[in-house]
Scaffold this motif. Structure first.
Motif, PDB file in Angstrom:
ATOM      1  N   THR A   1       0.576  -1.155  -0.003  1.00 49.38           N
ATOM      2  CA  THR A   1       0.022  -0.033   0.037  1.00 49.38           C
ATOM      3  C   THR A   1       0.801   1.073  -0.001  1.00 49.38           C
ATOM      4  O   THR A   1       1.983   1.219   0.484  1.00 49.38           O
ATOM      5  CB  THR A   1      -0.844   0.115   1.322  1.00 49.38           C
TER       6      THR A   1
ATOM      7  N   LEU B   1      -5.469   9.032   0.748  1.00 47.49           N
ATOM      8  CA  LEU B   1      -5.911   7.712   0.383  1.00 47.49           C
ATOM      9  C   LEU B   1      -5.077   6.459   0.224  1.00 47.49           C
ATOM     10  O   LEU B   1      -3.937   6.946  -0.045  1.00 47.49           O
ATOM     11  CB  LEU B   1      -6.523   8.054  -1.121  1.00 47.49           C
TER      12      LEU B   1
ATOM     13  N   MET C   1      -8.343  -0.815  -8.355  1.00 48.51           N
ATOM     14  CA  MET C   1      -8.835  -0.257  -6.991  1.00 48.51           C
ATOM     15  C   MET C   1     -10.100   0.576  -7.405  1.00 48.51           C
ATOM     16  O   MET C   1      -9.874   1.216  -8.050  1.00 48.51           O
ATOM     17  CB  MET C   1      -7.696   0.204  -6.225  1.00 48.51           C
TER      18      MET C   1
ATOM     19  N   VAL D   1     -12.969   3.002  -4.802  1.00 46.03           N
ATOM     20  CA  VAL D   1     -13.175   3.348  -3.489  1.00 46.03           C
ATOM     21  C   VAL D   1     -14.589   4.147  -3.598  1.00 46.03           C
ATOM     22  O   VAL D   1     -14.477   5.365  -4.302  1.00 46.03           O
ATOM     23  CB  VAL D   1     -12.092   4.148  -2.731  1.00 46.03           C
TER      24      VAL D   1
ATOM     25  N   SER E   1     -17.522   6.190  -1.200  1.00 52.45           N
ATOM     26  CA  SER E   1     -17.749   6.836   0.123  1.00 52.45           C
ATOM     27  C   SER E   1     -18.891   7.562   0.357  1.00 52.45           C
ATOM     28  O   SER E   1     -19.303   8.249  -0.572  1.00 52.45           O
ATOM     29  CB  SER E   1     -16.167   7.414   0.410  1.00 52.45           C
TER      30      SER E   1
ATOM     31  N   GLN F   1     -11.988   7.089  -5.453  1.00 53.41           N
ATOM     32  CA  GLN F   1     -10.844   6.539  -6.217  1.00 53.41           C
ATOM     33  C   GLN F   1     -11.065   5.494  -6.783  1.00 53.41           C
ATOM     34  O   GLN F   1     -11.668   4.494  -6.746  1.00 53.41           O
ATOM     35  CB  GLN F   1      -9.622   6.472  -5.052  1.00 53.41           C
TER      36      GLN F   1
ATOM     37  N   MET G   1      -7.742   5.498   5.014  1.00 55.25           N
ATOM     38  CA  MET G   1      -8.812   6.175   4.122  1.00 55.25           C
ATOM     39  C   MET G   1      -9.522   7.260   5.055  1.00 55.25           C
ATOM     40  O   MET G   1      -9.623   7.023   6.247  1.00 55.25           O
ATOM     41  CB  MET G   1      -9.976   5.019   3.718  1.00 55.25           C
TER      42      MET G   1
ATOM     43  N   TYR H   1     -17.038   3.890   3.941  1.00 56.02           N
ATOM     44  CA  TYR H   1     -16.279   3.494   2.565  1.00 56.02           C
ATOM     45  C   TYR H   1     -16.449   2.155   2.168  1.00 56.02           C
ATOM     46  O   TYR H   1     -16.441   1.185   3.353  1.00 56.02           O
ATOM     47  CB  TYR H   1     -14.970   4.113   2.340  1.00 56.02           C
TER      48      TYR H   1
ATOM     49  N   TRP I   1     -14.214  -0.351  -0.010  1.00 53.46           N
ATOM     50  CA  TRP I   1     -12.815  -0.334  -0.871  1.00 53.46           C
ATOM     51  C   TRP I   1     -12.435  -1.755  -1.350  1.00 53.46           C
ATOM     52  O   TRP I   1     -12.219  -2.672  -0.682  1.00 53.46           O
ATOM     53  CB  TRP I   1     -11.606  -0.004   0.548  1.00 53.46           C
TER      54      TRP I   1
END
Length: 464
Positions: free
Chosen positions: A4, A39, A93, A95, A97, A123, A198, A459, A461
């Motif tokens: 990450t 993020l 990926m 995300v 929210s 994102q 996040m 969120y 993710w």
């Protein structure tokens, strides 16, 4: 196993818009990344490459907290591989929210959003991440956000690493080419990795943070050399130069001025093995000088001649990890002090003081059960010199508060559905403020209190 990194890309185009505001004020606003749009990015390609479940490298089975094995994977250049099959080094990926503040904001936080209760595709990222050969690996990312509506480059880290031995000692040395100081770091409390992993980018946050917190992210290129000895001592040092305005334009990256020469960066840490875990203490150094901005005939931001604003950051960090059976406990802390000499900003009337200071303190503790159910408590304190011109209102950047978060990670273990291809985290986070920048007696001119900025953030993710 996902590695990450914290996104530090500002969602704006390098143009002359808002050119009546000093570049340092723009930077101070962007530094809300400390408490708001921080993020975190994850890439399951590493899990497919190593044939390991995500929980082998990550506390909670998903997210930024690296286990000892995950730290070693990164230090060794993302090169560990099992089997000879060809791997496609791509991951995606998303995300999504929801953000709600205790009281509606006085104006929409971004174009296309309301003053409260906002849903957002926060994102959408694609990653090129994986082993290149026995000694080289990569992590390169591009990100789109509904807030700003731009697709641009994000964190990038390309590494060379090789093991060594000398007498009774052994370890790994390597070189990282990256675009953000501390992205190369393998420990949880580096500024590019600190909690919250996040956070809402459509809620108010601290107006300023030390440059170590993403002040060069996405607009610089650097080379650092590092060494780890006996799994205990970690040393890293290098420097960063500004990328060109043309590059920032093409990749939709930020541009806040040209660095004068090389900005040196250094990191040191030492890890002790303790019963059922480890304890790490370390520090950071960053020294940078940055010149003023002007605009060309098209209104685009360009560097111009003039005195530099100088920033000297010194940081201390500590991490504790405890693993026993189904239980994992982690505690991470980071303190950074920044000394500023604002030659350009003060000379141009953009600050009240020639010399300012900023201090940032962050600490969090997390408990995970079976790498599935998580609870985190965090505390943040951001203090600095009063500067009426730079910060407005009462001139104080001081912002303090805490965070509570509950997480559910159904996947990431060796028995998980579609392991290691599918990962998802459901998070519910509440941020509260006991002090908020610019409030006189904790109330602003519109009667807004610090607690009116308290934020409920939920969120989903997903990484594949």
């Amino acid at each position: 196993m996902e590695l990450t990194a914290m996104s530090v890309m500002m969602k704006r185009h390098p143009s002359g818009e808002g050119k009546d505001i000093s570049w340092l004020q723009k930077l101070a606003a962007a530094a809300c990344l400390l408490l708001a749009p921080t993020l975190v990015l994850a890439v399951p390609t590493y899990a497919r490459q190593t044939h390991q479940p995500c929980a082998a490298c990550h506390v909670g089975g998903f997210g930024p907290e690296l286990t000892p094995f995950g730290r070693e994977f990164k230090i060794n250049g993302y090169t560990m591989k099992v089997g000879n099959e060809a791997d496609v080094p791509l991951s995606l990926m998303l995300v999504e929210s929801f953000t709600q503040t205790a009281k509606a904001q006085t104006a929409p936080p971004a174009n296309g959003f309301g003053t409260n209760n906002n849903l957002e595709l926060q994102q959408a990222s694609v990653f090129l991440a994986g082993r290149l050969n026995d000694h080289m690996g990569t992590f390169v990312q591009a990100t789109y956000s509904e807030n700003g509506g731009l697709l641009g480059w994000d964190n990038a880290d390309v590494r060379y690493a090789t093991p060594f031995s000398h007498g009774d000692h052994n370890g790994t040395w390597g070189i990282s080419i990256n675009n953000n100081p501390t992205v190369s770091d393998a420990f949880n409390s580096a500024p590019a990795w600190i909690y919250p992993y996040m956070a809402a980018d459509l809620a108010p946050g601290a107006p300023a943070a030390p440059m170590l917190f993403g002040g060069l992210g996405g607009q610089s290129i650097g080379a650092t050399a590092y060494v780890q000895v006996d799994g205990k001592l970690y040393l890293e040092a290098g420097g960063y130069r500004s990328l060109s305005v043309a590059w920032a334009h093409h990749v939709n990256g930020p541009y806040d001025g040209r660095l004068s020469g090389v900005a040196p960066y250094a990191r040191a840490a030492y890890t002790w093995q303790v019963p059922h875990g480890n304890l790490t203490f370390g520090g950071f150094l960053l020294n940078m000088k940055r010149g003023p901005l002007g605009t060309d005939l098209n209104g685009n931001a360009i560097p111009v001649a003039g005195p530099t604003d100088n920033f000297n950051d010194v940081g201390l960090s500590g991490d504790y990890q405890y693993f026993k059976g189904d239980n994992v406990v982690t505690v991470d802390g980071l303190y950074v002090h920044e000394r500023q000499t604002l030659n350009n900003t003060y000379g141009g009337g953009g600050s009240s003081n020639l010399h300012d200071n900023l201090d940032s303190f962050n600490i969090k503790g997390s408990y995970w059960f079976r790498n599935t159910y998580g609870f985190t408590l965090g505390q943040f304190v951001n203090n600095g010199s009063n500067d009426l011109t730079l910060y407005g209102n009462n001139g104080s950047p001081n912002t303090q508060g805490g965070i509570l978060e509950f997480d559910y990670n159904p996947f990431g273990k060796s028995t998980s559905w579609m392991e290691p291809y599918a990962n998802v985290r459901f998070g519910l986070q509440y941020t509260y403020y006991t002090k908020f920048s610019g409030l006189v007696h904790n109330v602003d001119g519109a009667g807004r209190k610090a607690s009116d900025n308290n934020t409920l953030y939920a969120y989903i993710w997903l990484a594949i």
